[in-house]
Design an enzyme around this catalytic site. Structure first.
Site, PDB file in Angstrom:
ATOM      1  N   ASP A  73     -32.757 -42.568  10.049  1.00  0.00           N
ATOM      2  CA  ASP A  73     -32.236 -43.240   9.014  1.00  0.00           C
ATOM      3  C   ASP A  73     -31.299 -42.392   8.281  1.00  0.00           C
ATOM      4  O   ASP A  73     -29.988 -42.683   7.877  1.00  0.00           O
ATOM      5  CB  ASP A  73     -33.148 -43.964   7.916  1.00  0.00           C
ATOM      6  N   ARG A 122     -32.096 -65.310  14.815  1.00  0.00           N
ATOM      7  CA  ARG A 122     -30.874 -64.515  14.145  1.00  0.00           C
ATOM      8  C   ARG A 122     -29.786 -65.058  14.182  1.00  0.00           C
ATOM      9  O   ARG A 122     -29.630 -66.329  14.915  1.00  0.00           O
ATOM     10  CB  ARG A 122     -30.836 -63.238  15.075  1.00  0.00           C
ATOM     11  N   HIS A 178     -34.977 -52.837  -0.384  1.00  0.00           N
ATOM     12  CA  HIS A 178     -34.174 -52.510  -1.542  1.00  0.00           C
ATOM     13  C   HIS A 178     -34.503 -51.796  -2.486  1.00  0.00           C
ATOM     14  O   HIS A 178     -35.838 -51.478  -2.741  1.00  0.00           O
ATOM     15  CB  HIS A 178     -33.747 -53.929  -2.191  1.00  0.00           C
TER      16      HIS A 178
END
Length: 1120
Positions: free
Chosen positions: A257, A379, A779
């Site tokens: 990440d 998706r 988030h």
């Protein structure tokens, strides 16, 4: 995420290093960390005070209220500390709902003191500023400090002074301690600001006649400020919450990440669980976890995680293989399920990410079948049909049960299927292919005619809106008091004033119109083209993007498509020029990076014409965001973001990538306005809302994703009030989230009658209350710091206030449809007749991505591929090249010959490069390089000048020698016959002869190579032939030796023919196309560069050849 908890040791280290105060802070750096592996003898050598002081020991694992839990050993000697430690280390302990093992402990000096010397201080961040809490009584029995403590709000950008502290916080403190405490609190606040803390609590802080002692400390820092604070923080380790282990796989994904522009998150909850998830999107990942828990799967949920932000195929592969590796380590009696879910992507290429997942499934197909894994996929988004196709294909080819669904299926329906709560359809209905936006049939460059009115529903006069449902008649006036008490000051005051946030500049109700013009900050050509395609399909007269700003290039024009016509958009180096030349612009869409977004946004707000700014970047430090919010309120600017995809107003304007590709714009009917307005935090979930609303109502009127950070630039209430005051909006949808308290303002607005339109609301994150330990969702703002911030509490409050709240996200679409149908039935909404949108040309690149067209490539390559995450040389990843220690010779073998050559061949190539690297300054190539360098030319020009001299006469004899000797040898000529024929034809034998070296003065370079070749090559037929030729030529003249060019040429032919890696035809082809001369060019380039650097280092001036070294032979003068 942003706010991350740090260990007590780390927090104290920061404090002792960086606090600036006149108060005497005692026991600085006097702490020792111990674990089960600690060498106590070495520990006492490093910390001798352990042998002489009375001590305190406690676990340092983010455990609250350690004193009350009996987890603090006080006033012990070292032996007592050891006994206390041994009785608890590696023992399982229960703290609240969490069970965990005590591993890390902290030892500090014991501080004798009285209860009267204990105090409490805490600083924490909120949207409006930082709150400083102080209580004159501290320690274990401090009790309800929120209710007891005196508090002081330090507004954003304001300073804290000692006088304020004394007057507001220290009123109950003895006079003799006030000055010390005031200085310490001010210094602590400065430290809190400078090191980007978001929470800092000391309980107790002890003040004696000797000074200040920091006994217990808890803290969180804003991890996104790492680029600002790295020098002060160093390498910070963020421990997991108590009750959850830190796994190496989590650290691996965190490292991925950190190295990626995408977002990759992984938290292991129960590695033995049977339900695994791999969800795209920060908001969607929470919704899937909620649904799993709602359907009873909380005890079997193995992980939480998300991948989003357009990760590459390789990054998705790395993420997927980590998940598959984890889930195939232990078998489960019922088998396992993997839920690969997600909302409808805005800009992520679904096919590319799914190809990464497919690669991982192929690698793990045997373990997946062995562990009886069933996979469920849902998706949508760019190129999702291709993604679903490859996912379905891999299921068929591997035999792994894979059930695939697209946007026609509700987002979380696959959870019910996976858990056995709903049947799996045999052949799910698939949406039409996305290639329905084709070339305009009229072939006209003009903007299509307007196809519908400004509002999709019939306009109604004000006052006709149905009020939201009222709460029960017997509901107490303050029914929310039990969960809202911490928010009293925030919510129960004048909410109108709160909505404006003290804004001195009025913010407009309407942010976007059909004439809205924007500047885009950043070279985001794909997003800009998407905006223009949206504008075109909405029948706008002109593109919404007036200009771009990109500081890293000069002012220029950028080409885009308007329909099928090409247009130019100006690009400026700075914002000042852009706004000056485009006074009609009032919106800024900022794609600035997290490092530059703050400065560029603050600058942009200096221009009065800018009324709305969308900040796309994720990871902006919270302190910066709060300053942006403050200035925006002062200037009357509406901020959307940070950490957002933006927003959309169908028929008018869209921000960047909002709404996804044009296929989704058309499918969700975003090209014309409907009657429903929404606001959410998540970008991906806002696109999912577009889909749900288009299927259950007449469509979206406006939608905004405010962003996932703790402090979004604009709030839910800001947009709900705009929608309430917009006549075209008939109903409002709010997709809230765990964390924060903004939803309570909506409750109050409904209860007080300010919001009268129907509000459908759901807060995601209900699963959080079911987990034993704290989980930070995707988030940054999705974390509850108190009971009132949980999704469950907020959903109940909204339900009580009269909003329409479904039982779960699964039912959100049904509730929206019910409310909409009621509004249609009572005439509030009159659906208009649907009119087809204009067609828009598809980009060539995207048409090719979708497989609709094909075109022959302009170039072909077979030696190198840089498109993936890892560079590949002739099929070998660069990591393998280094792992195998192939060296320069091995790399040259891969790139020149597409083979992995034997070790001796690689060594020979490297030796050839070494011996050809240089041959002094007198040779023509070096001479030219030197002359150029002395003429002031740059390195490339000088090197090129030298290389241009290489040919048959200088250095280029390798190929010619190889060809001549090979032809003679292959034709069966004897060496003498070959020499005689060349003499008869009047040709030189390439590779024979030297200006200086001779049979009596041999070239040691040739001797070194000869020894190696004879010792290592399997056969040297051509070399032996050339050496026989040398015997003949040197018998005539001593300097007609086989020179280094000739030797390398013939030896290389032997290598290619006899190493076993090439056919005879392949070997001959490499000689024919000039590969061998490349050895000399590559090797001699090193020498030429050396000569260039040497001349520059010696500062040699312009070269002029001396007259006495030139023979002038002009013709004699002829007179008439």
């Amino acid at each position: 995420m942003s706010a991350k908890a740090i260990s007590e040791q780390t927090g104290k280290e920061f404090l002792y290093k960086h606090i600036c105060t006149s108060a005497a802070v005692q026991n600085r750096f006097r702490y020792a960390s111990v674990t089960a592996e600690t060498d106590w003898q070495r520990l006492t050598q490093e910390h001798p005070w352990l042998l002489t002081e009375r001590l305190v020991i406690k676990p340092d694992q983010l455990i609250k209220r350690r004193g009350k839990l009996g987890l603090v050993g006080i006033n012990l000697d070292l032996e007592g500390v050891k006994e206390w430690f041994k009785a608890r280390v590696m023992r399982e302990t229960t703290v609240g709902k969490a069970k965990g093992v005590l591993k890390n402990f902290l030892i500090e000096p014991f501080v004798p003191h009285t209860q009267e010397e204990e105090f409490y201080v805490c600083i924490y961040a909120t949207r409006e500023g930082d709150h400083v809490l102080f209580h004159h009584e501290g320690g274990v029995e401090v009790g309800d400090v929120d209710a007891k403590a005196l508090r002081l709000l330090v507004a954003v950008d304001e300073k804290l002074g000692e006088k304020q502290v004394m007057e507001k916080l220290l009123t109950h403190v003895p006079d003799e301690k006030k000055q010390v405490l005031a200085s310490f609190v001010v210094g602590l606040f400065k430290l809190y600001e400078d090191l980007y803390f978001t929470y800092l609590e000391i309980n107790p802080i002890v003040v004696t006649k000797d000074g200040v002692y920091v006994l217990d400390m808890a803290a969180k820092i804003d991890a996104t400020a790492d680029f600002l604070c790295k020098a002060k923080w160093g390498d910070v380790e963020f421990p997991p919450p108590f009750g959850r282990e830190a796994y190496p796989e989590e650290a691996y994904i965190a490292d991925l990440d950190a190295k990626s522009g995408a977002s990759l998150k992984l938290t292991l909850l129960n590695p033995c669980g049977r339900i695994w998830t791999m969800v795209a999107g920060g908001g969607a990942s929470v919704v899937y976890s909620d649904t799993i828990c709602d359907l009873g799967g909380v005890d079997e949920l193995a992980n939480y995680g998300e991948y989003s932000g357009a990760p590459s195929e390789q990054q998705t592969y790395d993420y997927a293989k980590t998940i598959l590796s984890l889930m195939t380590r232990e078998k489960h009696t019922q088998g396992k399920v993997l839920i690969i879910g997600g909302s409808i992507a805005n800009f992520t290429n679904v096919a590319a990410t799914f190809k990464g997942i497919v690669r991982a499934i192929k690698d793990f197909q045997c373990p997946l079948k062995e562990h009886e894994v069933t996979i469920f996929v849902r998706r949508g988004g760019p190129n999702y049909q291709e993604g679903l196709r490859v996912m379905g294909e891999i299921g068929k080819t591997t035999g792994i049960p894979i059930h695939v669904f697209g946007t026609e299926t509700h987002m979380t329906a696959i959870v019910g299927m996976a858990l056995g709560h709903r049947p799996i359809p045999n052949q799910p209905p698939m949406d039409a292919h996305t290639a329905n936006f084709l070339l305009n049939a009229s072939n006209s460059a003009a903007t299509p005619a307007t196809t519908r009115t400004a509002s999709f529903s019939e306009p109604k006069t004000s006052g006709e809106f149905n009020p939201a449902k009222k709460s029960k008649a017997d509901l107490p006036a303050d029914s929310l008091h039990s969960i809202l008490w911490p928010l009293k000051n925030m919510v129960t005051g004048d909410w109108k004033a709160q909505a404006s946030s003290g804004c001195s500049g009025a913010k407009p109700t309407t942010l976007f119109r059909k004439q809205t013009k924007a500047i885009v900050w950043g070279m985001q050509t794909r997003a800009v083209q998407g905006m223009m395609d949206f504008d075109y399909v909405c029948s706008r007269d002109e593109p919404s993007v007036a200009a771009m700003v990109y500081p890293f290039t000069g002012d220029h024009k950028q080409k885009f498509y308007w329909g099928h016509k090409e247009i130019l958009v100006p690009v400026y180096k700075n914002m000042a020029d852009a706004v000056k030349k485009h006074p009609e612009v009032d919106v800024l869409i900022s794609f600035a990076s997290l490092r530059s977004a703050f400065d560029s946004t603050m600058e942009s707000m200096q221009y009065p014409q800018i009324h709305t700014i969308a900040i796309i970047a994720e990871g902006i430090p919270e302190a910066h965001t709060r300053k942006i919010i403050k200035m925006a309120d002062e200037k009357g600017v509406t901020i959307i973001g940070p950490a957002t995809v933006g927003g959309i107003k169908p028929g008018c304007f869209k921000i960047g990538n909002t709404g996804g590709m044009l296929d989704n714009i058309l499918a969700s009917k975003l090209y014309r306005p409907g009657s429903v307005a929404y606001v959410s935090r998540s970008g991906g979930m806002s696109n999912e809302l577009n889909n749900i609303i288009s299927r259950t109502t007449d469509g979206v009127y406006e939608g905004v994703a405010i962003g996932g950070d703790r402090y979004p630039g604009s709030t839910f209430m800001d947009h709900v009030l705009r929608y309430q005051d917009t006549p075209g909006v008939k109903m409002i949808i709010v997709l809230g989230e765990i964390g924060g308290t903004e939803e309570y303002k909506i409750c109050q607005g409904i209860r007080e009658g300010r919001i009268t339109k129907p509000v459908v609301c759901w807060c995601i994150g209900t699963c959080a209350t079911m987990f034993a330990s704290e989980v930070q969702f995707g988030h940054a703002g999705a974390c509850a710091n108190q009971a009132s911030e949980t999704a469950v509490a907020k959903n109940q409050a909204l339900r009580d206030a009269g909003a329409y709240v479904p039982k779960s996200f699964d039912e959100l679409g049904d509730v929206i449809k019910t409310v909409y149908d009621d509004l249609v039935a009572n005439g509030t909404i009159v659906p208009a007749q649907e009119v087809p949108p204009p067609t828009v040309p598809m980009d060539y690149s995207w048409a090719r991505e979708l497989g609709l067209i094909r075109k022959p490539a302009s170039f072909m390559t077979s030696i190198c591929d840089e498109r993936g995450q890892e560079l590949i040389y002739a099929g070998m990843p660069i990591t393998e090249v280094f792992k195998e220690e192939m060296g320069l010779g091995g790399v040259l073998g891969l790139l020149w010959f597409q083979r992995r050559l034997p070790r001796y061949a690689c060594q020979f190539i490297e030796m050839c490069l070494m011996v050809t690297a240089d041959h002094g300054p007198a040779v023509s190539g070096a001479h030219n390089t030197i002359v150029c360098a002395r003429a002031g030319k740059d390195l490339i020009s000088s090197l090129t000048s030298g290389l241009l001299t290489i040919g048959d006469r200088f250095g280029g004899a390798l190929d010619a020698a190889a060809k001549q000797f090979s032809k003679a040898f292959d034709s069966g000529m004897l060496p003498m016959e070959f020499v005689n024929k060349m003499k008869k034809d009047g040709k030189l034998i390439m590779g024979i002869g030297h200006r200086v070296k001779s049979i009596n003065n041999p070239d040691m370079r040739v001797q070194i190579l000869k020894d190696f070749v004879k010792q290592n090559f399997p056969s040297t037929q051509l070399l032996d032939y050339a050496l026989d030729v040398e015997k003949i030529t040197t018998s005539k003249k001593p300097n007609l030796i086989l020179n280094v060019d000739g030797f390398i040429g013939v030896a290389f032919v032997d290598l290619l023919r006899m190493c076993g890696g090439f056919t005879r035809d392949e070997a001959d082809e490499f000689v024919e196309i000039g590969a061998l001369n490349g050895i000399f060019v590559l090797g001699r380039s090193m020498g030429f560069i050396g000569h260039y650097l040497d001349q520059k280092r010696l500062k040699q001036g312009l070269y002029r050849h001396p007259w006495d070294d030139i023979s002038y032979v002009l013709p004699e003068h002829m007179s008439m």
